[in-house]
Design a protein around this motif. Structure first.
Motif, PDB file in Angstrom:
ATOM      1  N   GLN A 297      -3.014  -0.277  -1.458  1.00  0.00           N
ATOM      2  CA  GLN A 297      -1.580  -0.568  -1.331  1.00  0.00           C
ATOM      3  C   GLN A 297      -1.351  -2.055  -1.146  1.00  0.00           C
TER       4      GLN A 297
ATOM      5  N   ARG B  83      -1.550  -3.770  -4.388  1.00  0.00           N
ATOM      6  CA  ARG B  83      -0.302  -3.581  -5.148  1.00  0.00           C
ATOM      7  C   ARG B  83       0.774  -4.512  -4.624  1.00  0.00           C
TER       8      ARG B  83
ATOM      9  N   ILE C  18       6.457   0.219  -0.476  1.00  0.00           N
ATOM     10  CA  ILE C  18       5.193   0.783  -0.960  1.00  0.00           C
ATOM     11  C   ILE C  18       4.704   1.847   0.015  1.00  0.00           C
TER      12      ILE C  18
ATOM     13  N   ASP D 266       5.604   0.951  -8.302  1.00  0.00           N
ATOM     14  CA  ASP D 266       5.848  -0.479  -8.500  1.00  0.00           C
ATOM     15  C   ASP D 266       7.219  -0.694  -9.133  1.00  0.00           C
TER      16      ASP D 266
END
Lengths: 166, 663
Positions: A34, A37, A74, A80
């Motif tokens: 995460q 990301r 997130i 995304d």
């Protein structure tokens, strides 16, 4: 601070109190996937009070708020795309460092390929035209009359026959 | 007194520039040698006066004369001497003075060493330099006077922005300006050729050394700025696609294209019109860069609108020179004769492809940098164009260029043999494929992108070497023959091999750094250990100490590999009280071409400190590549044909005369 020519820095430093780095230890998410990301999304988002800095690079308080917001979304399970859409809805297109393709950014996205294609075509046609012009010139000056051709053939035949016999 | 003298010298330089703008043009028109030669003396004296003016400003900074506004705003009596010197150009007024100083220097160099130029061409070139000079002297005197006094001189100055107090920045702006402004010579040559209506291979030969010199400095300047950003800004980034960086990248791309097209023009008398246009565009982009950086338009369109005096002035200079030269081009370019036919597959064809891709890349940067500004001015909409856009559009243009680079030098002029060139590149190609396979296996299939890119970079490097190997017949002829041939090769051949290899090496660095960079962001207490990129890093202590004009938190880190200490790093964080600003002084440990990078953040009450540690594999190659390119440029610059230059009619005549006398 993301500029290498010092000239402007003097002006711009007034906007930014210090040249520190961005992501703080306490912001990092527990899950490395995460966090990764969050980092890659952060690089696509602009810190709106800075000069052309992503929120990943900026040390401004606003950038920190945005980084935390991205991580919050997130953690809440957004994809995304959903995170991006959320931020655009909230802060406008200005937040995107890579503008979306739409009518007002069409030229921005089209100019590079158009320049390349246009340049390529211009070269192609220019080359063809020059070659034709050159061929035309050569054709005009080297056109043999029938008598000349007959003489040439005779000469070639005369030269070839001794070689064949010898 | 010194300030007034400096100011006066600048006014005299303006007057000389005005004379230099007019008299030589009339001289060239009337074919009057005396009037044409005026250009030479004015260019030399103009440089002397600008240098005197610059020396005066330097003296004021060195002696900390705070009665001068520029010194008061940018200096401090406790500032180390080296930064008092570099502070001269660390501000708007001083850097503009440096700009015109370099412009005058280049003009003086042409005047002093341009003896082999036809007299009328030299006069016109210097006249065009005079136009540019006059415009910028006027700009400085009207809007940015560095010698303005303050009525009630304060006791102490405001200090130079601490982030600029760094040795990297001491050298970076002069380098960059030598590049930017150096292109003014190519521009002047182009405009002079258009005015004369005559342009030939000899013109290309005269322009080439100047373009090459400017290009070398610009290459080094950009690389140095990038390295400075890397270690000074504290997060290890080295290129940000910032408008200010783009402003220096655009002339570099156009200048690189110009270097290559000038080769075609020199050797084959082709691409004349295009080369002239590129020379104009390259300097126009330098002017645009000056405008972007100097006008404040980048900070915000609104700051520009609220204090427009400087910006509008530069914008006018910009329009005048770019518009004027392009109009002249449109009017006169058709009178220039095109020569030299070539097939698409040929050395010329490869160089044209190079030009197409570089120009498109340049256009991409141009659009990306200016589009948000234009859109805001026209519609009021605000959009951002940042790194993700440029990475997506710029990289695909550079890839085909990289693949084409090794082929260019192996193709013959006029009509090349692509199959033959490919055969000669077989070894480089195999090496590239092997590299890809090995890297891919080594990273255990962790993405094909990085191995592919590095493979291409290896192809570029060995492709560049292939040309040298071919020409020296290395591995085929006896070694002594090869060595002999290597010595006999033109320096420019070595130059392009080095420059092309540098391109590949920089690409390796870029790909390695972006793909395999590892980082740790942590809050550390003394004795804490973190592992980054296989290294263990331990924080030993954090102490406070006093520097000349700052306080700093200094820390010590021990870097270990498999339990063995390999280095101690001491990053610090400095606080400059005068401006209430702090800077991070990152510490770097170099291992081969890789670096460990530590920068400090805020300290907390519990004794912990925020620390960023990076391992950056092969990162130094990013800057070693450009250094190699610049070295290649330097080799090329020493090529015999440039030193010998074009034939000198005067000397030949003299020799002939002497011979006749001897007879």
């Amino acid at each position: 601070m993301k500029r290498i020519v010092p000239a402007l820095i003097a002006v711009m430093l007034m906007l930014m109190p210090s040249a520190l780095y961005a992501v703080q230890p306490d912001e990092i998410m527990a899950d490395p996937a995460q966090e990764a990301r969050a980092r890659s999304l952060s690089r696509e988002l602009r810190c709106m009070v800075c000069q052309n800095q992503s929120i990943d690079d900026s040390d401004a308080p606003l950038a920190r708020d945005l980084r935390l917001l991205v991580r919050e979304r997130i953690a809440a399970g957004s994809t995304d795309q959903q995170v991006m859409d959320f931020l655009v809805a909230r802060y406008g297109e200005f937040v995107l460092l890579k503008p979306r393709v739409e009518s007002r950014t069409l030229l921005l996205w089209l100019i590079p390929p158009l320049v390349l294609a246009g340049g390529g075509l211009a070269l192609w046609f220019g080359n063809r035209r020059r070659n034709r012009a050159a061929a035309g010139e050569e054709g005009a000056s080297f056109q043999l009359t029938p008598e000349e051709e007959a003489r040439l053939e005779k000469l070639i035949a005369a030269q070839e026959s001794p070689e064949k016999s010898g | 007194m010194i300030a007034e003298a400096g100011h006066y010298a600048l006014v005299l330089a303006l007057v000389l520039a005005l004379i230099q703008s007019v008299v030589p043009v009339i001289g060239a028109r009337l074919r009057d040698p005396a009037l044409m030669n005026v250009a030479r003396s004015t260019a030399l004296t103009q440089f002397a006066f600008t240098a005197a003016s610059f020396a005066a400003l330097t003296w004021l900074h060195v002696t900390s004369d705070f009665s001068v506004a520029n010194v008061f705003e940018n200096s401090h009596s406790l500032k180390p001497m080296i930064y008092k010197l570099t502070g001269v150009w660390g501000n708007h007024e001083g850097s503009m003075l440096l700009w015109v100083l370099i412009l005058a220097l280049f003009g003086a160099l042409v005047a002093a060493f341009g003896n082999n130029l036809p007299r009328s061409l030299r006069a016109l070139v210097l006249a065009v330099q005079g136009w540019i000079g006059a415009a910028f002297y006027l700009f400085i005197l009207a809007t940015s006077n560095p010698f303005a006094r303050i009525a009630n001189p304060p006791m102490e100055g405001r200090d130079l922005n601490p982030i600029l107090q760094d040795i990297g920045l001491a050298i970076h702006p002069p380098m960059l300006y030598l590049g930017y402004v150096g292109f003014s010579i190519s521009f002047s040559f182009a405009v002079a050729a258009l005015i004369e209506g005559r342009i030939d291979a000899a013109w290309a030969r005269w322009v080439r050394p100047w373009t090459l010199t400017a290009w070398i400095f610009l290459t080094l300047g950009i690389a140095m700025g990038s390295y400075w950003a890397y270690y000074e800004l504290g997060w290890g980034g080295w290129w940000f696609w910032d408008p200010v960086e783009n402003a220096s990248l655009m002339p570099w791309l156009a200048g690189t294209a110009l270097l290559h097209s000038a080769v075609v023009m020199e050797k084959r008398d082709a691409l004349k019109i295009w080369t002239v246009l590129l020379a104009i565009l390259t300097f126009s982009l330098s002017l645009l860069g000056t405008f972007l950086v100097r006008s404040g338009v980048l900070t915000s369109v609104h700051t520009f609108a609220s204090d427009p005096s400087r910006g509008v002035f530069i914008l006018m200079i910009l329009c005048l020179f770019i518009g004027g030269s392009l109009a002249l081009y449109a009017w006169r370019a058709t009178t220039l004769k095109q020569g030299g036919l070539f097939a698409p597959i040929s050395r010329e064809g490869a160089l044209v492809l190079n030009n197409l891709l570089l120009t498109t890349a340049c256009a991409t940067v141009f659009v990306g940098t200016l589009y948000p500004l234009a859109l805001e001015v026209l519609t009021g909409d605000k959009i951002s164009v940042g790194a993700p856009f440029f990475n997506l559009t710029f990289a695909p243009l550079f890839l085909p260029l990289m693949i084409a680079v090794p082929f260019g030098p192996l193709l013959a002029w006029k009509r090349g043999d692509i199959v033959g060139a490919s055969q000669r590149l077989t070894a480089a190609g195999i090496l590239a494929l092997v590299t890809m396979a090995v890297l891919w296996a080594w990273t255990k299939g962790g993405g094909a992108f990085a191995p592919l890119m590095i493979g291409i970079a290896v192809f570029v490097v060995f492709g560049a070497l292939t040309d040298i190997v071919e020409r020296t017949q290395l591995f085929r002829a006896p070694l002594s023959t090869s060595l002999h041939r290597a010595r006999g090769l033109p320096r420019s051949t070595w130059g392009s091999a080095f420059a092309h290899a540098g391109l590949g090496i920089a690409l390796i660095g870029i790909v390695c750094e972006t793909t395999w960079n590892s980082e740790s962001i942590a809050s550390m207490q003394p004795k804490d250990v973190v592992t980054v990129g296989g290294y263990q890093v331990r924080l030993d202590d954090v102490t406070q100490q006093q520097g000349p004009n700052y306080r700093e938190a200094l820390s010590h880190f021990t870097v270990m590999l498999d339990g063995k200490t390999i280095g101690i790093l001491s990053p610090s964080k400095r606080n400059f009280a005068t401006r209430d600003m702090s800077t991070t002084e990152a510490a770097l440990l170099t291992r081969g071409a890789s670096q460990i990078y530590i920068s400090l953040g805020d300290s907390h009450a519990d004794g912990s400190v925020a620390v960023r540690i990076y391992h950056k594999p092969m990162v130094l190659l990013i800057w070693f590549g450009p250094v190699l390119m610049a070295f290649g440029g330097l080799l090329s610059l020493t090529d015999r044909r440039l030193r010998v230059g074009a034939p000198k009619p005067a000397k030949v005549a003299k020799k002939a005369g002497a011979l006749q006398a001897a007879e």
